[in-house]
Enzyme design. Sequence first.
Site, short mmCIF file in Angstrom:
data_model
loop_
_atom_site.label_atom_id
_atom_site.label_comp_id
_atom_site.label_asym_id
_atom_site.label_seq_id
_atom_site.Cartn_x
_atom_site.Cartn_y
_atom_site.Cartn_z
N SER A 21 0.89 -1.24 -0.01
CA SER A 21 0.06 -0.07 0.10
C SER A 21 0.96 1.14 0.12
O SER A 21 1.65 1.29 -0.81
CB SER A 21 -1.00 0.06 1.06
OG SER A 21 -2.08 0.96 1.11
N GLU A 49 -8.91 -6.12 -3.03
CA GLU A 49 -8.63 -4.76 -2.55
C GLU A 49 -9.60 -4.28 -1.42
O GLU A 49 -10.16 -4.82 -0.44
CB GLU A 49 -8.31 -3.87 -3.55
CG GLU A 49 -6.81 -4.37 -4.11
CD GLU A 49 -5.75 -4.45 -3.46
OE1 GLU A 49 -5.50 -4.06 -2.41
OE2 GLU A 49 -4.53 -4.48 -4.33
N HIS A 73 -7.41 -6.03 0.86
CA HIS A 73 -6.12 -5.17 1.05
C HIS A 73 -5.46 -5.60 2.20
O HIS A 73 -6.16 -5.61 3.19
CB HIS A 73 -6.49 -3.58 1.23
CG HIS A 73 -5.54 -2.68 1.12
ND1 HIS A 73 -4.74 -2.74 -0.15
CD2 HIS A 73 -4.80 -1.60 1.76
CE1 HIS A 73 -3.96 -1.72 -0.01
NE2 HIS A 73 -3.93 -1.07 0.91
#
Length: 484
Positions: free
Chosen positions: A232, A367, A416
Amino acid sequence: MTLKPNPALLLAATLVVSCGQPSRRIVECVGSLETSAKQTTVKTVSGPVAGYVDDGVFIYKGIPYAKAERFAPAVDPDPWTDVRPSRAFGPTAPAPARSGWWSDDQAFTMHWDDGFHDEDCLRVNVWTGGIHDGKKRPVMVWLHGGGFREGSGQELICYDGTNLARDHGVVVVSLNHRLNVLGFLDLSAFGAKYAHSGNLGMMDIVKALEWVRDNIANFGGDPANVTIFGQSGGGGKVSTLMAMPSAKGLFSKAIVESGSITNLLSPKYSRRIGVATVANLGLTPSRIEEVATVPYDRLFAAYDAAMKKVGEEAREDGAFPANLLDAILFGQVPVVDGEIIPAQPGTAEALSLSKDVPVIIGTVYHEFTRDQEDPIFKPLALRQAQDRASAGCAPVYMYQFTWESPVLDGALGSTHCIEIPFVFDNVLLHRTFTGGGDDAVELGHRVSRAWTNFAKTGVPSAEGLPEWEAYPKTLIINIKSELK
């Protein structure tokens, strides 16, 4: 007669239950712990540090790699002569309150540890299989997520480097650096003193990589074989480091997990944010020095409001980023200032700096959305891979991680951050996120082996995975993985 509980027996029972396998002896479950300074002291260029040994892994936490005044570039820390205890994580960078704590599901699954905030936060943590042994273990430097706004090197339990160090023969380093207003507020409009304030957070990371170069050999690592990897925001930092001249030569391989970034901030807007922040504080240019003493919460609030204001101006200018991730991060990323970061990461000028660096780039399937492919990170990952391929760079190995967590009745999907416990071989350690399970644990062994083999050789490979060919092929990673 009332029987009093035996504290030792209660502790033993707790340890057995926590391991989930009551039939195993305690010592087999948790391993041995050694805290002797004599056995763990390592010399650094600033002074000696003492850590601890946990089940054969030497661990050091909270070592200062630099110090910094507010809005000034980091410099070497003050040296010390006595052995410095380094067994607990140091301060984390100041950041706004994490909104996820107000969600029971998120707080349970992510299991955050936000530590304690302090502006004196420039610290590294090290996990290694041996010290002073002359071995040259590959080094993997982890850059945490949270955008450029929040997070730390300890924020998730799965960032623990023990298994990678013990079972995979690498040295793991994680770190804290300045974030948000303290790391990325561009005050260059107020004079040369603040020329680089919009990129201080990235300059901190370069300083940490210099610390690795100068010290990691004493921790059993090879300073000539360093892989930077991050997820990320950490992937965004990896992407940015590859476009920074000051970082060239400090790493030889890179891994970008759900964090490809190709569009950093232009000075036109970063300076507007800086000017607006100062105005929100009620300061004039002649009083700019007072930003050094404004309480952090007030400073961040002024910065946050300035970003929103300038974001609206950019939208009216027709310059607001079209990509959703770029729009979300607008104002909260490093700035292409022409010196620290000379050009956007996807340009030929920037790509030339990391042309010889092999890279793993990828995303997870869902995600932030449960029942459709990722609309945020995947296009940027493909663009980053294509840019590097078109420029004739070293191989890019692409992946998509599609394994789905069974936790919370499968509501998480392939969300995610889900690949991180697998990368660190910490599927069981972070089972509130992964659920554990034999298949997941085995997949963690394969993924962590591929990542560490990449750190060792520049080619990701592992028994149980197909031969991983370079882009435009993509490895779909799951219990049964396939190359497409």
